[in-house]
Design a protein around this motif. Structure first.
Motif, PDB file in Angstrom:
ATOM      1  N   THR A   9       0.837  -1.209   0.000  1.00  0.00           N
ATOM      2  CA  THR A   9       0.000   0.000   0.000  1.00  0.00           C
ATOM      3  C   THR A   9       0.867   1.252   0.000  1.00  0.00           C
ATOM      4  O   THR A   9       0.578   2.217  -0.724  1.00  0.00           O
ATOM      5  CB  THR A   9      -0.937  -0.009   1.216  1.00  0.00           C
ATOM      6  N   CYS A  10       1.931   1.239   0.801  1.00  0.00           N
ATOM      7  CA  CYS A  10       2.865   2.377   0.806  1.00  0.00           C
ATOM      8  C   CYS A  10       3.498   2.556  -0.574  1.00  0.00           C
ATOM      9  O   CYS A  10       3.649   3.690  -1.055  1.00  0.00           O
ATOM     10  CB  CYS A  10       3.950   2.161   1.855  1.00  0.00           C
ATOM     11  N   ALA A  11       3.866   1.447  -1.208  1.00  0.00           N
ATOM     12  CA  ALA A  11       4.459   1.507  -2.541  1.00  0.00           C
ATOM     13  C   ALA A  11       3.454   2.048  -3.555  1.00  0.00           C
ATOM     14  O   ALA A  11       3.817   2.804  -4.465  1.00  0.00           O
ATOM     15  CB  ALA A  11       4.956   0.123  -2.963  1.00  0.00           C
ATOM     16  N   THR A  12       2.183   1.681  -3.395  1.00  0.00           N
ATOM     17  CA  THR A  12       1.128   2.189  -4.274  1.00  0.00           C
ATOM     18  C   THR A  12       1.002   3.704  -4.138  1.00  0.00           C
ATOM     19  O   THR A  12       0.887   4.421  -5.137  1.00  0.00           O
ATOM     20  CB  THR A  12      -0.218   1.516  -3.933  1.00  0.00           C
ATOM     21  N   TRP A  13       1.023   4.174  -2.882  1.00  0.00           N
ATOM     22  CA  TRP A  13       0.959   5.630  -2.661  1.00  0.00           C
ATOM     23  C   TRP A  13       2.137   6.315  -3.329  1.00  0.00           C
ATOM     24  O   TRP A  13       1.981   7.317  -4.048  1.00  0.00           O
ATOM     25  CB  TRP A  13       0.965   5.940  -1.155  1.00  0.00           C
ATOM     26  N   LEU A  14       3.339   5.785  -3.107  1.00  0.00           N
ATOM     27  CA  LEU A  14       4.547   6.415  -3.629  1.00  0.00           C
ATOM     28  C   LEU A  14       4.546   6.444  -5.153  1.00  0.00           C
ATOM     29  O   LEU A  14       4.855   7.481  -5.769  1.00  0.00           O
ATOM     30  CB  LEU A  14       5.778   5.668  -3.114  1.00  0.00           C
ATOM     31  N   LEU A  15       4.195   5.331  -5.777  1.00  0.00           N
ATOM     32  CA  LEU A  15       4.183   5.260  -7.242  1.00  0.00           C
ATOM     33  C   LEU A  15       3.161   6.232  -7.823  1.00  0.00           C
ATOM     34  O   LEU A  15       3.456   6.955  -8.790  1.00  0.00           O
ATOM     35  CB  LEU A  15       3.881   3.831  -7.689  1.00  0.00           C
ATOM     36  N   THR A  16       1.966   6.264  -7.239  1.00  0.00           N
ATOM     37  CA  THR A  16       0.926   7.179  -7.734  1.00  0.00           C
ATOM     38  C   THR A  16       1.352   8.630  -7.551  1.00  0.00           C
ATOM     39  O   THR A  16       1.140   9.474  -8.434  1.00  0.00           O
ATOM     40  CB  THR A  16      -0.402   6.925  -6.993  1.00  0.00           C
ATOM     41  N   ALA A  17       1.970   8.926  -6.413  1.00  0.00           N
ATOM     42  CA  ALA A  17       2.437  10.295  -6.157  1.00  0.00           C
ATOM     43  C   ALA A  17       3.532  10.699  -7.127  1.00  0.00           C
ATOM     44  O   ALA A  17       3.568  11.840  -7.611  1.00  0.00           O
ATOM     45  CB  ALA A  17       2.928  10.414  -4.725  1.00  0.00           C
ATOM     46  N   LEU A  18       4.431   9.769  -7.446  1.00  0.00           N
ATOM     47  CA  LEU A  18       5.518  10.074  -8.384  1.00  0.00           C
ATOM     48  C   LEU A  18       4.986  10.315  -9.790  1.00  0.00           C
ATOM     49  O   LEU A  18       5.486  11.180 -10.511  1.00  0.00           O
ATOM     50  CB  LEU A  18       6.532   8.930  -8.399  1.00  0.00           C
ATOM     51  N   ILE A  19       3.973   9.567 -10.172  1.00  0.00           N
ATOM     52  CA  ILE A  19       3.429   9.693 -11.534  1.00  0.00           C
ATOM     53  C   ILE A  19       2.573  10.951 -11.681  1.00  0.00           C
ATOM     54  O   ILE A  19       2.734  11.731 -12.627  1.00  0.00           O
ATOM     55  CB  ILE A  19       2.603   8.445 -11.906  1.00  0.00           C
ATOM     56  N   PHE A  20       1.657  11.168 -10.739  1.00  0.00           N
ATOM     57  CA  PHE A  20       0.670  12.240 -10.883  1.00  0.00           C
ATOM     58  C   PHE A  20       0.979  13.488 -10.057  1.00  0.00           C
ATOM     59  O   PHE A  20       0.397  14.542 -10.307  1.00  0.00           O
ATOM     60  CB  PHE A  20      -0.730  11.723 -10.517  1.00  0.00           C
ATOM     61  N   ARG A  21       1.868  13.343  -9.050  1.00  0.00           N
ATOM     62  CA  ARG A  21       2.255  14.465  -8.193  1.00  0.00           C
ATOM     63  C   ARG A  21       1.048  15.115  -7.509  1.00  0.00           C
ATOM     64  O   ARG A  21       0.995  16.318  -7.327  1.00  0.00           O
ATOM     65  CB  ARG A  21       3.044  15.502  -8.991  1.00  0.00           C
ATOM     66  N   ILE A  22       0.085  14.285  -7.108  1.00  0.00           N
ATOM     67  CA  ILE A  22      -1.085  14.771  -6.371  1.00  0.00           C
ATOM     68  C   ILE A  22      -1.255  13.886  -5.144  1.00  0.00           C
ATOM     69  O   ILE A  22      -1.587  12.714  -5.248  1.00  0.00           O
ATOM     70  CB  ILE A  22      -2.364  14.749  -7.239  1.00  0.00           C
ATOM     71  N   SER A  23      -1.021  14.461  -3.965  1.00  0.00           N
ATOM     72  CA  SER A  23      -1.032  13.690  -2.726  1.00  0.00           C
ATOM     73  C   SER A  23      -2.384  13.033  -2.458  1.00  0.00           C
ATOM     74  O   SER A  23      -2.456  11.862  -2.075  1.00  0.00           O
ATOM     75  CB  SER A  23      -0.656  14.599  -1.555  1.00  0.00           C
ATOM     76  N   SER A  24      -3.466  13.780  -2.647  1.00  0.00           N
ATOM     77  CA  SER A  24      -4.785  13.233  -2.345  1.00  0.00           C
ATOM     78  C   SER A  24      -5.122  12.067  -3.268  1.00  0.00           C
ATOM     79  O   SER A  24      -5.711  11.065  -2.832  1.00  0.00           O
ATOM     80  CB  SER A  24      -5.854  14.322  -2.466  1.00  0.00           C
ATOM     81  N   LEU A  25      -4.761  12.169  -4.543  1.00  0.00           N
ATOM     82  CA  LEU A  25      -5.014  11.076  -5.480  1.00  0.00           C
ATOM     83  C   LEU A  25      -4.229   9.837  -5.079  1.00  0.00           C
ATOM     84  O   LEU A  25      -4.751   8.716  -5.104  1.00  0.00           O
ATOM     85  CB  LEU A  25      -4.637  11.503  -6.900  1.00  0.00           C
ATOM     86  N   ALA A  26      -2.985  10.032  -4.669  1.00  0.00           N
ATOM     87  CA  ALA A  26      -2.167   8.907  -4.212  1.00  0.00           C
ATOM     88  C   ALA A  26      -2.804   8.241  -3.001  1.00  0.00           C
ATOM     89  O   ALA A  26      -2.839   7.005  -2.901  1.00  0.00           O
ATOM     90  CB  ALA A  26      -0.758   9.392  -3.881  1.00  0.00           C
ATOM     91  N   ALA A  27      -3.328   9.047  -2.082  1.00  0.00           N
ATOM     92  CA  ALA A  27      -3.972   8.505  -0.884  1.00  0.00           C
ATOM     93  C   ALA A  27      -5.210   7.697  -1.249  1.00  0.00           C
ATOM     94  O   ALA A  27      -5.440   6.602  -0.709  1.00  0.00           O
ATOM     95  CB  ALA A  27      -4.348   9.642   0.060  1.00  0.00           C
ATOM     96  N   LEU A  28      -6.014   8.212  -2.168  1.00  0.00           N
ATOM     97  CA  LEU A  28      -7.249   7.526  -2.557  1.00  0.00           C
ATOM     98  C   LEU A  28      -6.968   6.221  -3.288  1.00  0.00           C
ATOM     99  O   LEU A  28      -7.628   5.206  -3.034  1.00  0.00           O
ATOM    100  CB  LEU A  28      -8.109   8.457  -3.417  1.00  0.00           C
ATOM    101  N   VAL A  29      -5.988   6.241  -4.180  1.00  0.00           N
ATOM    102  CA  VAL A  29      -5.635   5.017  -4.902  1.00  0.00           C
ATOM    103  C   VAL A  29      -5.074   3.968  -3.936  1.00  0.00           C
ATOM    104  O   VAL A  29      -5.458   2.792  -3.970  1.00  0.00           O
ATOM    105  CB  VAL A  29      -4.615   5.319  -6.024  1.00  0.00           C
ATOM    106  N   ALA A  30      -4.173   4.389  -3.058  1.00  0.00           N
ATOM    107  CA  ALA A  30      -3.572   3.460  -2.094  1.00  0.00           C
ATOM    108  C   ALA A  30      -4.624   2.882  -1.158  1.00  0.00           C
ATOM    109  O   ALA A  30      -4.626   1.674  -0.880  1.00  0.00           O
ATOM    110  CB  ALA A  30      -2.479   4.170  -1.304  1.00  0.00           C
TER     111      ALA A  30
END
Length: 196
Positions: free
Chosen positions: A122-143
């Motif tokens: 889950t942490c890796a999912t947050w990090l990958l999403t944040a690196l790709i989209f650079r949107i913290s809230s989106l990374a949180a929701l996806v993770a």
């Protein structure tokens, strides 16, 4: 009875508003009057004090993990209940009129203690999403959305139900973020902005 005690103990741990305590101790003002008014690490970062933000992140994660680990030691069957209790404590702390944070850091700490492999995924999912989209809230929701899936895949089906409940609440706490994501106005990581 052990479940009730686990829920209550978890709630009291989760209700400690570390972001507010840290910013006040450092003389940074009332966090609820800064930026988004949120008590989490992202808003602490808006004070300009990176150390305070990091400490908030670690402590908010740690209180979730501590609730689960204590329950695993004292009443293993109630570990998920303790985790959900800590999560609810962070979202609705009695000390702050039941107005707390959005729960992402606490959620990750709970997952890491409940099911370490799924928590890391889950942490890796947050990090990958944040690196790709650079949107913290989106990374949180996806993770948060994928966390129960990771638990099922990685052999923690009993804990997946608790993860699903908390993920649904994370979506609820991010209602304003969802509106901005739809409008294309959600701030990106590294950009100035008052919202989170």
């Amino acid at each position: 009875m052990s479940w009730l005690l686990a829920a209550l103990g978890g709630y009291l741990l989760g209700a400690v508003p570390f972001g507010l305590v840290i910013t006040r101790a450092l003389g940074l003002g009332d966090l609820r009057r800064i930026g988004s008014g949120n008590i989490g690490a992202t808003n602490v970062l808006r004070t300009g004090h990176k150390g305070a933000a990091l400490a908030t992140l670690v402590l908010d994660s740690g209180k979730g993990a501590a609730a689960v680990l204590l329950a695993l030691w004292l009443a293993p069957a109630a570990a998920s209940v303790a985790g959900v209790g800590a999560f609810l404590g962070h979202l609705f702390p009695v000390w702050l009129g039941f107005r707390g944070g959005k729960g992402v850091a606490t959620y990750l700490g709970i997952l890491l203690a409940l099911a370490p492999l799924a928590g890391l995924a889950t942490c890796a999912t947050w990090l990958l999403t944040a690196l790709i989209f650079r949107i913290s809230s989106l990374a949180a929701l996806v993770a948060a959305t994928l966390a129960p899936v990771w638990m099922l895949i990685l052999g923690s089906p009993r804990e997946a139900a608790a993860a699903l409940v908390m993920a649904a609440l994370i979506w609820w706490t991010h209602r304003a973020n969802l509106a901005r994501l739809r409008a294309g106005t959600e701030p990106r990581i590294g950009n100035a902005g008052k919202r989170s």
